[in-house]
Design a protein around this motif. Structure first.
Motif, PDB file in Angstrom:
ATOM      1  N   ALA A   1      37.451  45.174  38.219  1.00  0.00           N
ATOM      2  CA  ALA A   1      37.710  43.954  38.977  1.00  0.00           C
ATOM      3  C   ALA A   1      38.020  42.850  37.985  1.00  0.00           C
ATOM      4  CB  ALA A   1      36.494  43.576  39.823  1.00  0.00           C
ATOM      5  N   PHE A   2      39.080  42.105  38.252  1.00  0.00           N
ATOM      6  CA  PHE A   2      39.403  41.018  37.341  1.00  0.00           C
ATOM      7  C   PHE A   2      40.004  39.851  38.109  1.00  0.00           C
ATOM      8  CE2 PHE A   2      43.200  43.460  37.719  1.00  0.00           C
ATOM      9  CZ  PHE A   2      44.294  42.694  37.338  1.00  0.00           C
ATOM     10  N   GLY A   3      39.936  38.692  37.486  1.00  0.00           N
ATOM     11  CA  GLY A   3      40.421  37.464  38.096  1.00  0.00           C
ATOM     12  C   GLY A   3      39.827  36.278  37.371  1.00  0.00           C
ATOM     13  N   THR A   4      40.325  35.109  37.696  1.00  0.00           N
ATOM     14  CA  THR A   4      39.901  33.895  37.004  1.00  0.00           C
ATOM     15  C   THR A   4      38.455  33.537  37.347  1.00  0.00           C
ATOM     16  OG1 THR A   4      40.749  32.546  38.827  1.00  0.00           O
ATOM     17  CG2 THR A   4      42.244  32.967  36.983  1.00  0.00           C
ATOM     18  N   THR A   5      37.863  32.669  36.536  1.00  0.00           N
ATOM     19  CA  THR A   5      36.535  32.136  36.835  1.00  0.00           C
ATOM     20  C   THR A   5      36.569  31.438  38.195  1.00  0.00           C
ATOM     21  OG1 THR A   5      36.080  31.799  34.491  1.00  0.00           O
ATOM     22  CG2 THR A   5      34.749  30.548  36.056  1.00  0.00           C
ATOM     23  N   GLY A   6      35.591  31.757  39.046  1.00  0.00           N
ATOM     24  CA  GLY A   6      35.550  31.157  40.373  1.00  0.00           C
ATOM     25  C   GLY A   6      36.323  31.920  41.419  1.00  0.00           C
ATOM     26  N   SER A   7      36.848  33.095  41.062  1.00  0.00           N
ATOM     27  CA  SER A   7      37.643  33.875  42.016  1.00  0.00           C
ATOM     28  C   SER A   7      36.781  34.683  42.976  1.00  0.00           C
ATOM     29  CB  SER A   7      38.593  34.810  41.268  1.00  0.00           C
ATOM     30  OG  SER A   7      37.877  35.723  40.456  1.00  0.00           O
ATOM     31  N   GLY A   8      35.492  34.798  42.690  1.00  0.00           N
ATOM     32  CA  GLY A   8      34.590  35.555  43.560  1.00  0.00           C
ATOM     33  C   GLY A   8      34.314  36.965  43.067  1.00  0.00           C
ATOM     34  N   LYS A   9      34.566  37.229  41.775  1.00  0.00           N
ATOM     35  CA  LYS A   9      34.356  38.583  41.239  1.00  0.00           C
ATOM     36  C   LYS A   9      32.904  39.037  41.387  1.00  0.00           C
ATOM     37  CE  LYS A   9      35.749  38.002  37.003  1.00  0.00           C
ATOM     38  NZ  LYS A   9      36.038  36.551  37.076  1.00  0.00           N
TER      39      LYS A   9
ATOM     40  N   PHE B   1      32.032  50.830  36.639  1.00  0.00           N
ATOM     41  CA  PHE B   1      32.594  49.618  37.239  1.00  0.00           C
ATOM     42  C   PHE B   1      32.584  48.540  36.144  1.00  0.00           C
ATOM     43  CE2 PHE B   1      31.412  50.104  42.047  1.00  0.00           C
ATOM     44  CZ  PHE B   1      32.078  51.322  42.086  1.00  0.00           C
ATOM     45  N   VAL B   2      33.706  47.855  35.981  1.00  0.00           N
ATOM     46  CA  VAL B   2      33.807  46.777  35.007  1.00  0.00           C
ATOM     47  C   VAL B   2      34.360  45.539  35.696  1.00  0.00           C
ATOM     48  CG1 VAL B   2      35.102  45.978  32.989  1.00  0.00           C
ATOM     49  CG2 VAL B   2      34.040  48.220  32.952  1.00  0.00           C
ATOM     50  N   SER B   3      33.801  44.385  35.346  1.00  0.00           N
ATOM     51  CA  SER B   3      34.271  43.107  35.884  1.00  0.00           C
ATOM     52  C   SER B   3      34.506  42.153  34.720  1.00  0.00           C
ATOM     53  CB  SER B   3      33.229  42.526  36.847  1.00  0.00           C
ATOM     54  OG  SER B   3      33.603  41.236  37.273  1.00  0.00           O
ATOM     55  N   GLN B   4      35.716  41.552  34.676  1.00  0.00           N
ATOM     56  CA  GLN B   4      36.011  40.606  33.606  1.00  0.00           C
ATOM     57  C   GLN B   4      37.239  39.779  33.966  1.00  0.00           C
ATOM     58  OE1 GLN B   4      36.275  43.654  30.532  1.00  0.00           O
ATOM     59  NE2 GLN B   4      38.476  43.290  30.358  1.00  0.00           N
ATOM     60  N   LEU B   5      37.572  38.826  33.086  1.00  0.00           N
ATOM     61  CA  LEU B   5      38.685  37.919  33.364  1.00  0.00           C
ATOM     62  C   LEU B   5      40.027  38.628  33.277  1.00  0.00           C
ATOM     63  CD1 LEU B   5      37.559  34.740  31.380  1.00  0.00           C
ATOM     64  CD2 LEU B   5      37.479  35.092  33.849  1.00  0.00           C
TER      65      LEU B   5
ATOM     66  N   PHE C   1      40.773  52.506  40.646  1.00  0.00           N
ATOM     67  CA  PHE C   1      40.505  51.605  41.774  1.00  0.00           C
ATOM     68  C   PHE C   1      40.500  50.205  41.171  1.00  0.00           C
ATOM     69  CE2 PHE C   1      38.459  49.422  45.186  1.00  0.00           C
ATOM     70  CZ  PHE C   1      38.570  50.205  46.319  1.00  0.00           C
ATOM     71  N   VAL C   2      41.601  49.488  41.366  1.00  0.00           N
ATOM     72  CA  VAL C   2      41.811  48.205  40.687  1.00  0.00           C
ATOM     73  C   VAL C   2      41.745  47.081  41.708  1.00  0.00           C
ATOM     74  CG1 VAL C   2      43.397  46.827  39.292  1.00  0.00           C
ATOM     75  CG2 VAL C   2      43.265  49.312  38.965  1.00  0.00           C
ATOM     76  N   LEU C   3      40.878  46.118  41.437  1.00  0.00           N
ATOM     77  CA  LEU C   3      40.711  44.961  42.311  1.00  0.00           C
ATOM     78  C   LEU C   3      41.064  43.697  41.546  1.00  0.00           C
ATOM     79  CD1 LEU C   3      39.484  43.332  44.762  1.00  0.00           C
ATOM     80  CD2 LEU C   3      37.282  43.539  43.595  1.00  0.00           C
ATOM     81  N   SER C   4      41.984  42.911  42.080  1.00  0.00           N
ATOM     82  CA  SER C   4      42.255  41.585  41.521  1.00  0.00           C
ATOM     83  C   SER C   4      41.888  40.545  42.563  1.00  0.00           C
ATOM     84  CB  SER C   4      43.726  41.431  41.134  1.00  0.00           C
ATOM     85  OG  SER C   4      44.551  41.305  42.283  1.00  0.00           O
ATOM     86  N   LEU C   5      41.263  39.474  42.121  1.00  0.00           N
ATOM     87  CA  LEU C   5      40.888  38.394  43.022  1.00  0.00           C
ATOM     88  C   LEU C   5      41.531  37.095  42.564  1.00  0.00           C
ATOM     89  CD1 LEU C   5      37.130  39.235  43.637  1.00  0.00           C
ATOM     90  CD2 LEU C   5      38.989  39.406  45.280  1.00  0.00           C
ATOM     91  N   SER C   6      41.877  36.255  43.521  1.00  0.00           N
ATOM     92  CA  SER C   6      42.576  35.007  43.274  1.00  0.00           C
ATOM     93  C   SER C   6      43.984  35.308  42.766  1.00  0.00           C
ATOM     94  CB  SER C   6      41.784  34.130  42.299  1.00  0.00           C
ATOM     95  OG  SER C   6      42.315  32.826  42.261  1.00  0.00           O
ATOM     96  N   ASN C   7      44.682  34.298  42.277  1.00  0.00           N
ATOM     97  CA  ASN C   7      46.061  34.464  41.821  1.00  0.00           C
ATOM     98  C   ASN C   7      46.100  34.892  40.368  1.00  0.00           C
ATOM     99  OD1 ASN C   7      47.430  33.612  44.262  1.00  0.00           O
ATOM    100  ND2 ASN C   7      46.644  31.565  43.816  1.00  0.00           N
ATOM    101  N   LEU C   8      46.944  35.859  40.076  1.00  0.00           N
ATOM    102  CA  LEU C   8      47.076  36.368  38.717  1.00  0.00           C
ATOM    103  C   LEU C   8      48.257  35.726  38.008  1.00  0.00           C
ATOM    104  CD1 LEU C   8      46.544  40.217  39.222  1.00  0.00           C
ATOM    105  CD2 LEU C   8      44.842  38.475  38.664  1.00  0.00           C
ATOM    106  N   SER C   9      48.159  35.701  36.692  1.00  0.00           N
ATOM    107  CA  SER C   9      49.300  35.288  35.888  1.00  0.00           C
ATOM    108  C   SER C   9      50.346  36.406  35.909  1.00  0.00           C
ATOM    109  CB  SER C   9      48.863  35.036  34.449  1.00  0.00           C
ATOM    110  OG  SER C   9      48.407  36.248  33.862  1.00  0.00           O
ATOM    111  N   LYS C  10      51.527  36.097  35.423  1.00  0.00           N
ATOM    112  CA  LYS C  10      52.574  37.121  35.317  1.00  0.00           C
ATOM    113  C   LYS C  10      52.087  38.288  34.465  1.00  0.00           C
ATOM    114  CE  LYS C  10      57.371  37.795  33.799  1.00  0.00           C
ATOM    115  NZ  LYS C  10      57.056  38.934  32.923  1.00  0.00           N
ATOM    116  N   GLU C  11      51.388  37.976  33.362  1.00  0.00           N
ATOM    117  CA  GLU C  11      50.883  39.023  32.488  1.00  0.00           C
ATOM    118  C   GLU C  11      49.853  39.889  33.203  1.00  0.00           C
ATOM    119  OE1 GLU C  11      51.061  35.829  31.730  1.00  0.00           O
ATOM    120  OE2 GLU C  11      52.646  35.811  30.205  1.00  0.00           O
ATOM    121  N   GLY C  12      48.998  39.247  33.989  1.00  0.00           N
ATOM    122  CA  GLY C  12      47.994  40.000  34.734  1.00  0.00           C
ATOM    123  C   GLY C  12      48.611  40.955  35.729  1.00  0.00           C
TER     124      GLY C  12
END
Length: 238
Positions: free
Chosen positions: A33-41, A153-157, A173-184
């Protein structure tokens, strides 16, 4: 093996239908799981862990909380809860369990789940030699542990390959939360990046399972966080 309902498919939710995205540990053994700080990870991962504990009654969790903030303090004093630099012990114990199951010394096949919060930050805190040793252990788990009912399970930015090497592809099983950058998007959703909208809010994102099953998701609202904590605590202490 039990399929576990984790997140709501947003396309169906918009029509008032509660259709879940399921995690099947036999088909997609490892989750990131990845996403910005505050994304709800952390919120989303607590829900995942609680549901695994609820559906897999013999599961045993190792929680490696490198971040060490308040989110997992409810586990203080639990048998398999590790914080900050003690996270090394969690990885070692799960790695040794894999070796024992491979050798036949441990014939049990109950689910073992290692949850590592902020793996990348942990790796960056180590000198180069130690970082490579730790990455090798995690890579071995990602590549070999499915047959032995051991899951990561791993969670990080971010999920840059420098933190995992080639084994990053083992997160199926890939989870992204909030909006990702182009690189993400390019890193983990390359074939679906043009389908990813920029309207993601806290608790919403996208799921990709085995590189083919792509869907927008909503993290269900937790009505009783103490019950969630209780389920997680049970699996950490079993």
């Amino acid at each position: 093996m039990t399929e576990i309902p984790l997140f709501l498919n947003e396309e169906y939710a918009k029509r008032g239908i509660s259709k879940y995205i399921f995690w099947n540990p036999a088909v997609a053994p490892h989750l990131c799981a990845f996403g910005t700080t505050g994304s709800g990870k952390t919120y989303g991962m607590k829900l995942c862990l609680a549901k695994v504990s609820k559906y897999e009654l013999n599961s045993q969790f190792y929680i490696a909380d490198y971040k060490g903030d308040l989110d997992f303090t409810f586990l203080q004093g639990s048998d398999r809860f590790f914080r900050f630099m003690d996270c090394e012990k969690a990885l070692n114990e799960v790695y040794q369990t894999l070796q024992k199951r491979q050798s036949g010394e441990d014939k049990k096949r109950n689910m073992i789940l290692l949850y590592f919060d902020e793996w990348a930050s942990y790796i960056l805190s180590l000198d180069r030699k130690r970082a490579e040793e730790e990455k090798q252990k995690l890579s071995t788990l990602l590549m070999l542990s499915r047959s032995f009912n051991i899951h990561v399970f791993v969670s990080q930015l971010r999920v840059d390959s420098q933190y995992f090497g080639a084994s990053r592809d083992c997160f199926n099983f890939v989870l992204s939360l909030s909006n990702l950058s182009k690189e993400g998007k390019d890193m983990m959703f390359h074939d679906y990046k043009d389908m990813m909208k920029s309207d993601r809010k806290r608790g919403t994102g996208y799921i990709l399972v085995n590189g083919t099953d792509f869907a927008p998701i909503i993290v269900p609202t937790i009505s009783n966080m103490e019950l969630v904590h209780e389920y997680i605590r049970d699996a950490v202490n079993r």
